[in-house]
Scaffold this motif. Sequence first.
Motif, PDB file in Angstrom:
ATOM      1  N   GLU A  15      98.110 -44.430 -39.300  1.00 47.54           N
ATOM      2  CA  GLU A  15      97.528 -43.995 -37.937  1.00 47.54           C
ATOM      3  C   GLU A  15      98.494 -43.182 -37.348  1.00 47.54           C
ATOM      4  N   ALA A  16      98.152 -41.915 -37.038  1.00 46.15           N
ATOM      5  CA  ALA A  16      99.163 -40.830 -36.376  1.00 46.15           C
ATOM      6  C   ALA A  16      98.930 -40.954 -34.900  1.00 46.15           C
ATOM      7  N   ILE A  17     100.012 -40.950 -34.064  1.00 47.62           N
ATOM      8  CA  ILE A  17      99.784 -40.750 -32.506  1.00 47.62           C
ATOM      9  C   ILE A  17     100.626 -39.863 -32.163  1.00 47.62           C
ATOM     10  N   ILE A  24     110.766 -41.705 -27.638  1.00 55.88           N
ATOM     11  CA  ILE A  24     111.175 -42.202 -28.891  1.00 55.88           C
ATOM     12  C   ILE A  24     112.608 -42.804 -28.904  1.00 55.88           C
ATOM     13  N   PRO A  25     112.735 -44.068 -28.856  1.00 57.67           N
ATOM     14  CA  PRO A  25     114.051 -44.473 -29.049  1.00 57.67           C
ATOM     15  C   PRO A  25     114.790 -43.988 -30.396  1.00 57.67           C
TER      16      PRO A  25
END
Length: 128
Positions: A15-17, A24-25
């Motif tokens: 699943e791409a989001i 983004i850490p």
Amino acid sequence: TKSDHCQLECMTKVEAILAPIAQIPNYADLLLEQITQIETLVQIRSYKRVDIMTVRFLSWLADRFGKVTPQGRVVDLRLTHLDIAESIGTTRVTITRILNQLEQQGVIACLPLKRIVLHQEDPWHYEI
């Protein structure tokens, strides 16, 4: 990249989001890891011998997605011979022949559900 678009083909369900970079850490670490993986794949594709490319590709998959068992490292992905061939730039017929040879030599074992066990480390480790 500076590319306007890209195309990815996933070998498993994903699943791409869309995530803004700022959220983004450890972004730099993740980016460096991805660059390292790309470099490894480019190196694998650079070998002239398809049997070496095949073993190195399977080893890379085992490192990334596999598991260690008493029999060896299992590439626990449902990969067809065509999947492997397309990944390293050769034909399905060539991969079928090479996998059969590697199995006869005891380097790998083919399991049900298109899984592969690497019984030993890369037999061409000295050719790097």
